[in-house]
Design a protein around this motif. Structure first.
Motif, PDB file in Angstrom:
ATOM      1  N   UNK A  83      11.479   3.991  37.506  1.00  0.00           N
ATOM      2  CA  UNK A  83      11.266   2.888  38.445  1.00  0.00           C
ATOM      3  C   UNK A  83      11.132   3.418  39.876  1.00  0.00           C
ATOM      4  N   UNK A  84      10.319   2.716  40.660  1.00  0.00           N
ATOM      5  CA  UNK A  84      10.119   3.119  42.055  1.00  0.00           C
ATOM      6  C   UNK A  84      10.883   2.163  42.965  1.00  0.00           C
ATOM      7  N   UNK A  85      11.373   2.693  44.098  1.00  0.00           N
ATOM      8  CA  UNK A  85      12.134   1.863  45.028  1.00  0.00           C
ATOM      9  C   UNK A  85      11.260   0.753  45.608  1.00  0.00           C
ATOM     10  N   UNK A  86      10.023   1.097  45.989  1.00  0.00           N
ATOM     11  CA  UNK A  86       9.136   0.088  46.592  1.00  0.00           C
ATOM     12  C   UNK A  86       8.071  -0.312  45.576  1.00  0.00           C
ATOM     13  N   UNK A  87       7.714  -1.597  45.566  1.00  0.00           N
ATOM     14  CA  UNK A  87       6.642  -2.066  44.689  1.00  0.00           C
ATOM     15  C   UNK A  87       5.310  -1.650  45.315  1.00  0.00           C
ATOM     16  N   UNK A 148      15.174   2.039  53.695  1.00  0.00           N
ATOM     17  CA  UNK A 148      14.550   1.435  52.498  1.00  0.00           C
ATOM     18  C   UNK A 148      15.584   1.260  51.375  1.00  0.00           C
ATOM     19  N   UNK A 149      16.533   2.217  51.266  1.00  0.00           N
ATOM     20  CA  UNK A 149      17.572   2.067  50.236  1.00  0.00           C
ATOM     21  C   UNK A 149      18.450   0.867  50.545  1.00  0.00           C
ATOM     22  N   UNK A 150      18.691   0.653  51.845  1.00  0.00           N
ATOM     23  CA  UNK A 150      19.536  -0.482  52.252  1.00  0.00           C
ATOM     24  C   UNK A 150      18.774  -1.807  52.088  1.00  0.00           C
ATOM     25  N   UNK A 151      17.566  -1.871  52.655  1.00  0.00           N
ATOM     26  CA  UNK A 151      16.882  -3.160  52.769  1.00  0.00           C
ATOM     27  C   UNK A 151      16.160  -3.559  51.480  1.00  0.00           C
ATOM     28  N   UNK A 152      15.534  -2.583  50.814  1.00  0.00           N
ATOM     29  CA  UNK A 152      14.808  -2.902  49.579  1.00  0.00           C
ATOM     30  C   UNK A 152      15.728  -2.663  48.370  1.00  0.00           C
ATOM     31  N   UNK A 153      16.370  -1.490  48.347  1.00  0.00           N
ATOM     32  CA  UNK A 153      17.222  -1.154  47.194  1.00  0.00           C
ATOM     33  C   UNK A 153      18.391  -2.106  47.059  1.00  0.00           C
ATOM     34  N   UNK A 154      19.112  -2.346  48.144  1.00  0.00           N
ATOM     35  CA  UNK A 154      20.320  -3.183  48.082  1.00  0.00           C
ATOM     36  C   UNK A 154      20.091  -4.582  48.667  1.00  0.00           C
ATOM     37  N   UNK A 155      18.841  -4.881  48.982  1.00  0.00           N
ATOM     38  CA  UNK A 155      18.447  -6.192  49.537  1.00  0.00           C
ATOM     39  C   UNK A 155      19.274  -6.571  50.770  1.00  0.00           C
ATOM     40  N   UNK A 156      19.718  -5.568  51.499  1.00  0.00           N
ATOM     41  CA  UNK A 156      20.476  -5.810  52.730  1.00  0.00           C
ATOM     42  C   UNK A 156      21.838  -6.446  52.497  1.00  0.00           C
ATOM     43  N   UNK A 157      22.335  -6.331  51.247  1.00  0.00           N
ATOM     44  CA  UNK A 157      23.598  -7.021  50.908  1.00  0.00           C
ATOM     45  C   UNK A 157      24.850  -6.187  51.171  1.00  0.00           C
ATOM     46  N   UNK A 158      24.925  -5.565  52.299  1.00  0.00           N
ATOM     47  CA  UNK A 158      26.122  -4.800  52.681  1.00  0.00           C
ATOM     48  C   UNK A 158      26.296  -4.959  54.179  1.00  0.00           C
ATOM     49  N   UNK A 159      27.551  -5.007  54.653  1.00  0.00           N
ATOM     50  CA  UNK A 159      27.737  -5.029  56.100  1.00  0.00           C
ATOM     51  C   UNK A 159      27.165  -3.750  56.728  1.00  0.00           C
TER      52      UNK A 159
END
Ligand code: GDP
Length: 297
Positions: A83-87, A148-159
């Motif tokens: 799987x790739x991080x970005x579509x 990209x790991x934060x915003x796409x990978x984790x959908x920004x779901x961390x403080x």
């Protein structure tokens, strides 16, 4: 005019500006701090969105990728357990192969971008902010990670504790950016994320100094006191400024003309326009109003 751009708000405005200005009146310097190598190719999300916008092929629903693209390679890679991080769309990937092959042969990102712009029929000048690697890193309770790991990978779901621009101290503005900084008198900080899109461009060594004496125009990316999309509010707070137009301005420093949305509660010196762009017509209207303001100020 130089327009400093990220990948959503400012490209929407470019859609209108390209209708109002001759190609040689519009140059764009683009954030590269969200770039990442994926499946062997360099993905430059903001540069690509700007190029696709000016070429008339951007996906205007998502503001990334090419309209009507297919995702066969991305989906098949997923089914193969890779799987790739970005579509990445198939045609989008062709662009990344075009760029990355040129870079593997020794071209700089700037040269590859120029070849790509030509191939896509883009007449305006589009330059990356730098040819050197710079990455926005986000510090969270789970550790530090690439934007990209934060915003796409984790959908920004961390403080978000803090942000850092890895590589910025050693990075130089690209030759094209330096040339534009010599030639152009007006610089527009477009309605993009002030921390992760405009911030890296301004943070490049020597850029702030070279901006002195120019007319700096900034358009806030906030509408109704909040971002239209994306993580700007969290990032601004993590940088110690309020998520408001005051906060945007304190990140930019002194500007000659600050444009906020008509409904903004900002009380300082500014001009007010209807800055929400929901359609191409909105983009054209806003670009026309903006150019009128700049020419009168
Ligand atoms: P990123 O690379 O995805 O962060 O893209 P940008 O920084 O270019 O875009 C995100 C910013 O654009 C957000 O802060 C949004 O508020 C702003 N934005 C998106 N659409 C609009 C709009 O229609 N008007 C204004 N003023 N800002 C917008």
């Amino acid at each position: 005019m130089i327009v400093a751009s990220g990948g959503t708000g400012t490209p929407k405005l470019l859609l209108g500006l390209k209708e109002q200005l001759e190609p040689d009146e519009l140059s764009v310097v683009v954030n590269t701090a969200e770039d990442m190598w994926i499946s062997g190719n360099l993905v430059t999300p903001d540069l690509d969105t700007v190029l696709y916008t000016l070429a008339g092929i951007v996906d205007e629903q998502r503001w990334w990728g090419i309209a009507g693209d297919s995702f066969l390679t991305h989906e098949f890679l997923h089914s193969l357990g890779r799987p790739e991080l970005l579509a990445l769309g198939d045609r989008d990937r062709a662009v990344q192969i075009f760029r990355s092959d040129l870079m593997r042969q020794g071209e700089s990102l700037s040269d590859a971008t120029q070849h790509l712009a030509q191939a896509l029929g883009v007449k305006q000048r589009v330059v990356p902010m730098t040819d050197d690697p710079v990455s926005t890193m986000i510090s969270t309770p789970s550790g530090e990670m690439h934007f990209q790991d934060y915003w796409v990978g984790l959908k920004g779901n961390l403080p978000v504790h803090s942000l850092r621009l890895k590589g910025i101290d050693k990075a130089r503005p690209s030759p094209g950016f330096l040339h534009l900084l010599k030639e152009e008198k007006v610089v527009l900080l477009g309605p993009s994320n002030p921390v992760t899109s405009i911030g890296p461009i301004l943070a490049l060594p020597g850029v702030r100094e070279r901006l002195s004496g120019k007319k700096i125009v900034a358009m806030s990316p906030l509408v109704g006191g909040q971002p239209v999309s994306g993580p700007a509010a969290d990032f601004m707070r993590a940088c110690g400024v309020p998520a408001s137009d005051d906060g945007v301005l304190s990140l930019y420093g002194k500007v000659d003309l600050f444009i906020v949305d008509k409904k903004s509660r900002y009380r300082g010196e500014c001009a007010r326009l209807d800055t929400l762009m929901r359609s191409k017509e909105d983009s054209i209207r806003l670009a026309r109003d903006l150019l009128e303001l700049i020419s009168c100020s």
